[in-house]
Structure formats: structure tokens, C-alpha cells
Motif scaffolding. Structure first.
Motif, PDB file in Angstrom:
ATOM      1  N   SER A  53       0.813  -1.221   0.000  1.00  0.00           N
ATOM      2  CA  SER A  53       0.000   0.000   0.000  1.00  0.00           C
ATOM      3  C   SER A  53       0.845   1.269   0.000  1.00  0.00           C
ATOM      4  O   SER A  53       0.555   2.222  -0.716  1.00  0.00           O
ATOM      5  N   HIS A  54       1.917   1.290   0.801  1.00  0.00           N
ATOM      6  CA  HIS A  54       2.742   2.504   0.891  1.00  0.00           C
ATOM      7  C   HIS A  54       4.068   2.181   1.565  1.00  0.00           C
ATOM      8  O   HIS A  54       4.300   1.046   1.986  1.00  0.00           O
ATOM      9  N   LEU A  55       4.920   3.185   1.673  1.00  0.00           N
ATOM     10  CA  LEU A  55       6.316   2.880   2.024  1.00  0.00           C
ATOM     11  C   LEU A  55       6.620   2.842   3.528  1.00  0.00           C
ATOM     12  O   LEU A  55       7.746   2.516   3.912  1.00  0.00           O
ATOM     13  N   HIS A  56       5.687   3.154   4.378  1.00  0.00           N
ATOM     14  CA  HIS A  56       6.003   3.141   5.804  1.00  0.00           C
ATOM     15  C   HIS A  56       6.488   1.752   6.250  1.00  0.00           C
ATOM     16  O   HIS A  56       5.980   0.724   5.795  1.00  0.00           O
ATOM     17  N   GLY A  57       7.457   1.779   7.168  1.00  0.00           N
ATOM     18  CA  GLY A  57       8.167   0.565   7.553  1.00  0.00           C
ATOM     19  C   GLY A  57       7.271  -0.556   8.053  1.00  0.00           C
ATOM     20  O   GLY A  57       7.547  -1.733   7.806  1.00  0.00           O
ATOM     21  N   ASP A  58       6.206  -0.215   8.761  1.00  0.00           N
ATOM     22  CA  ASP A  58       5.352  -1.282   9.297  1.00  0.00           C
ATOM     23  C   ASP A  58       4.608  -2.041   8.191  1.00  0.00           C
ATOM     24  O   ASP A  58       4.041  -3.105   8.426  1.00  0.00           O
ATOM     25  N   HIS A  59       4.652  -1.513   6.968  1.00  0.00           N
ATOM     26  CA  HIS A  59       4.042  -2.192   5.823  1.00  0.00           C
ATOM     27  C   HIS A  59       5.090  -2.744   4.853  1.00  0.00           C
ATOM     28  O   HIS A  59       4.838  -3.716   4.156  1.00  0.00           O
ATOM     29  N   SER A  60       6.252  -2.071   4.796  1.00  0.00           N
ATOM     30  CA  SER A  60       7.209  -2.372   3.715  1.00  0.00           C
ATOM     31  C   SER A  60       8.534  -2.964   4.191  1.00  0.00           C
ATOM     32  O   SER A  60       9.367  -3.346   3.377  1.00  0.00           O
ATOM     33  N   VAL A 115      -6.042   8.427   1.777  1.00  0.00           N
ATOM     34  CA  VAL A 115      -5.679   9.733   2.327  1.00  0.00           C
ATOM     35  C   VAL A 115      -4.768   9.531   3.537  1.00  0.00           C
ATOM     36  O   VAL A 115      -5.230   9.330   4.660  1.00  0.00           O
ATOM     37  N   HIS A 116      -3.467   9.540   3.284  1.00  0.00           N
ATOM     38  CA  HIS A 116      -2.475   9.302   4.337  1.00  0.00           C
ATOM     39  C   HIS A 116      -1.458  10.441   4.273  1.00  0.00           C
ATOM     40  O   HIS A 116      -1.620  11.369   3.479  1.00  0.00           O
ATOM     41  N   ASP A 117      -0.402  10.389   5.100  1.00  0.00           N
ATOM     42  CA  ASP A 117       0.594  11.459   5.016  1.00  0.00           C
ATOM     43  C   ASP A 117       1.692  11.162   3.994  1.00  0.00           C
ATOM     44  O   ASP A 117       2.677  11.882   3.896  1.00  0.00           O
ATOM     45  N   THR A 137      -6.040   0.557   4.444  1.00  0.00           N
ATOM     46  CA  THR A 137      -5.198   0.748   5.624  1.00  0.00           C
ATOM     47  C   THR A 137      -4.630   2.159   5.608  1.00  0.00           C
ATOM     48  O   THR A 137      -4.553   2.787   4.556  1.00  0.00           O
ATOM     49  N   ASP A 138      -4.270   2.658   6.748  1.00  0.00           N
ATOM     50  CA  ASP A 138      -3.597   3.956   6.837  1.00  0.00           C
ATOM     51  C   ASP A 138      -4.285   5.025   5.988  1.00  0.00           C
ATOM     52  O   ASP A 138      -3.710   5.579   5.055  1.00  0.00           O
ATOM     53  N   SER A 139      -5.518   5.308   6.329  1.00  0.00           N
ATOM     54  CA  SER A 139      -6.245   6.352   5.617  1.00  0.00           C
ATOM     55  C   SER A 139      -7.157   7.068   6.596  1.00  0.00           C
ATOM     56  O   SER A 139      -7.823   6.443   7.405  1.00  0.00           O
ATOM     57  N   ASN A 177      -1.746  14.550  16.631  1.00  0.00           N
ATOM     58  CA  ASN A 177      -2.193  15.239  15.425  1.00  0.00           C
ATOM     59  C   ASN A 177      -1.884  14.452  14.164  1.00  0.00           C
ATOM     60  O   ASN A 177      -2.647  14.446  13.215  1.00  0.00           O
ATOM     61  N   ARG A 178      -0.752  13.750  14.179  1.00  0.00           N
ATOM     62  CA  ARG A 178      -0.392  12.949  13.011  1.00  0.00           C
ATOM     63  C   ARG A 178      -1.423  11.820  12.831  1.00  0.00           C
ATOM     64  O   ARG A 178      -1.897  11.581  11.722  1.00  0.00           O
ATOM     65  N   VAL A 179      -1.750  11.167  13.926  1.00  0.00           N
ATOM     66  CA  VAL A 179      -2.719  10.071  13.862  1.00  0.00           C
ATOM     67  C   VAL A 179      -4.065  10.583  13.350  1.00  0.00           C
ATOM     68  O   VAL A 179      -4.682   9.985  12.476  1.00  0.00           O
TER      69      VAL A 179
HETATM   70 ZN   LIG Z   1       1.499   4.566   7.171  1.00  0.00          ZN
END
Ligand SMILES: [Zn+2]
Length: 247
Positions: A53-60, A115-117, A137-139, A177-179
Motif C-alpha cells: 500500500s505505501h512505504l512506511h516501515g510497518d508495511h514495507s 488519504v495518508h501522510d 489501511t492507513d487512511s 495530530n499525526r494520527v
Molecule cells: Zn502509514
């Protein structure tokens, strides 16, 4: 068709869909590939590919192990360039709102922008044994409505009530705020299901629950009450039969 949950949290995310013939589609690269191999009895030929889905470490985090094991991993161009693997011969660049089929045409996949960061895909996955499954996920919310969805594998990260209650939940305002701007609250998930035609839905699987800002039992109750559907939490090790016509 079975859904297997390997891990579903900020520590790591990985799932697999396995059909009755042993063909599988992996979702995310967030656990060591050996865990996947063991579960599939080392039947790697059945793996049709992996969606990231995206590059964040918990996924990639373990994408290199997947690629080195001969698994093709599909992702958006921003994810690939962000990880520096856009030219890898087993990386498949996919675009939002286009239809893709797996190697043996068993699974059909349509990526959708979430819609994620950072750029992040959700996926609509179709297979004759399970119907349509949406993976989000992560949206922060879903910008799309979906139809004819039989199974939802969807993030329920936090509760607005818990995150704002004093003395409980995340107290660091930067994290908070990030969450709030990048993950799905249980309140937004209720709105998502209200906005969608749920008449075909059989299962809802809640993923990526925050350790501190969620409440598993409460979340199941809230979604069950508002949808009237079977609701599960994606606990590590869960195997769920998601066939349309289970025996
Ligand atoms: Zn993420």
C-alpha cells in the motif's frame, strides 16, 4: 478462500488470501518472509504476487526479502521510488483506478488512492471464491464509495473518544495530530459503512488497531451495532474462511 493475518499493527502488517487451489495473494511486506513461507508450506509457486500500500516501515520493512524470494511486489510509483526499488525486475508499478490481474488471472485488483501522510493505495480485490474484498489501511477516511463488497479488511486505528480522554491514550500532541490526519478512527469507519451499500457484505475485519488508543471489544460492538454484520479483529494468527459459499 481463506484470509490469514500474520500481523496487523504499527509493529508490522501482513495478510494473505489463499484460494482452494493454493493460489495466494499477499498484502503488505510487514513480516519476515519466512513466516509467509512456513504458513504456505513453502509452496511459493502458488504466490501470485504481493500488494504494497505505501512505504512506511510497518508495511514495507521486509520488501527486499520478498523480492529476493522471487515474489513480485506491486506498488505505486511514489512507493517504489521512495524505497529506491523502482527499477527492480520483480517490482510492478501499478496506477490507481486501473484493473490488474494476477499471474494466473485468479485475482483481479483495482488500486485506489487513500488519504495518508504519504501516497497510499487501498485495493479492491476480486476472486470468484470470495467476491469483492476491500482492503483499506492507513487512511484518514475513504474518498470512495464501493459497491458489491462481500468482505472488508479495513483499518480501525483509534477512537476519537479515547485519544482525547485525559490520562489515557496518546498524550504527545505531535503524535496525536499525526494520527488524527492520517489514520481511520472508529467514528469515521462507522460513517464509511453508513455511506456504502452493505447489502452484500458478509465479513468486516478490523485492522491496525492502536495499542493505546483503541478498545478491541468496544470496536467490535460499535461496528456490529451499526452494520449488523459479522465483525472480527485482525489478531495475529487469525485464519478466516471468506468463501462466498462456505461448506
Ligand atoms: Zn502509514
Amino acid at each position: 478462500m481463506r484470509l490469514k493475518v500474520f500481523s496487523s499493527s504499527s509493529k508490522g502488517n501482513a495478510y494473505a488470501l489463499i484460494d482452494s487451489k493454493g493460489n495466494s495473494l499477499l498484502l503488505e511486506c510487514g513480516v519476515p518472509v519466512v513466516e509467509i513461507k512456513k504458513f504456505l508450506d513453502f509452496n511459493l509457486e502458488g504466490i501470485q504476487g504481493c500488494l504494497l500500500s505505501h512505504l512506511h516501515g510497518d508495511h514495507s520493512k521486509y520488501h527486499k526479502q520478498y523480492l529476493d524470494s522471487g515474489i513480485h511486489v506491486a506498488m505505486g510509483i511514489e512507493t517504489a521510488t521512495g524505497l529506491g526499488i523502482e527499477n527492480h525486475h520483480r517490482v510492478k508499478i501499478i496506477e490507481a483506478n486501473r484493473k490488474y490481474t494476477s499471474m494466473l488471472n485468479e485475482f483481479t485488483v483495482i488500486p485506489v488512492n487513500m488519504v495518508h501522510d504519504t501516497p497510499c493505495f487501498g485495493f479492491v480485490i476480486k476472486h470468484e471464491e470470495m467476491g469483492n474484498l476491500v482492503f483499506i489501511t492507513d487512511s484518514y477516511y475513504s474518498p470512495f464509495k464501493f459497491s458489491n463488497i462481500t468482505h472488508w479488511l479495513v483499518e480501525a486505528n483509534y477512537s476519537e473518544g479515547i485519544i482525547d480522554s485525559e490520562g489515557y491514550g496518546t498524550t504527545n500532541s505531535l503524535v496525536r495530530n499525526r494520527v488524527l490526519e492520517s489514520h481511520m478512527s472508529i467514528e469515521n469507519l462507522v460513517k464509511l459503512f453508513r455511506a456504502n451499500d452493505m447489502s452484500k457484505t458478509k465479513n468486516i475485519v478490523l485492522t491496525h488497531l492502536s495499542d493505546t488508543n483503541s478498545n478491541e471489544k468496544e470496536f467490535i460492538k460499535i461496528i456490529q451495532r451499526s452494520t449488523g454484520k459479522m465483525v472480527h479483529v485482525a489478531s495475529p494468527g487469525l485464519v478466516l474462511d471468506i468463501s462466498i459459499n462456505p461448506f
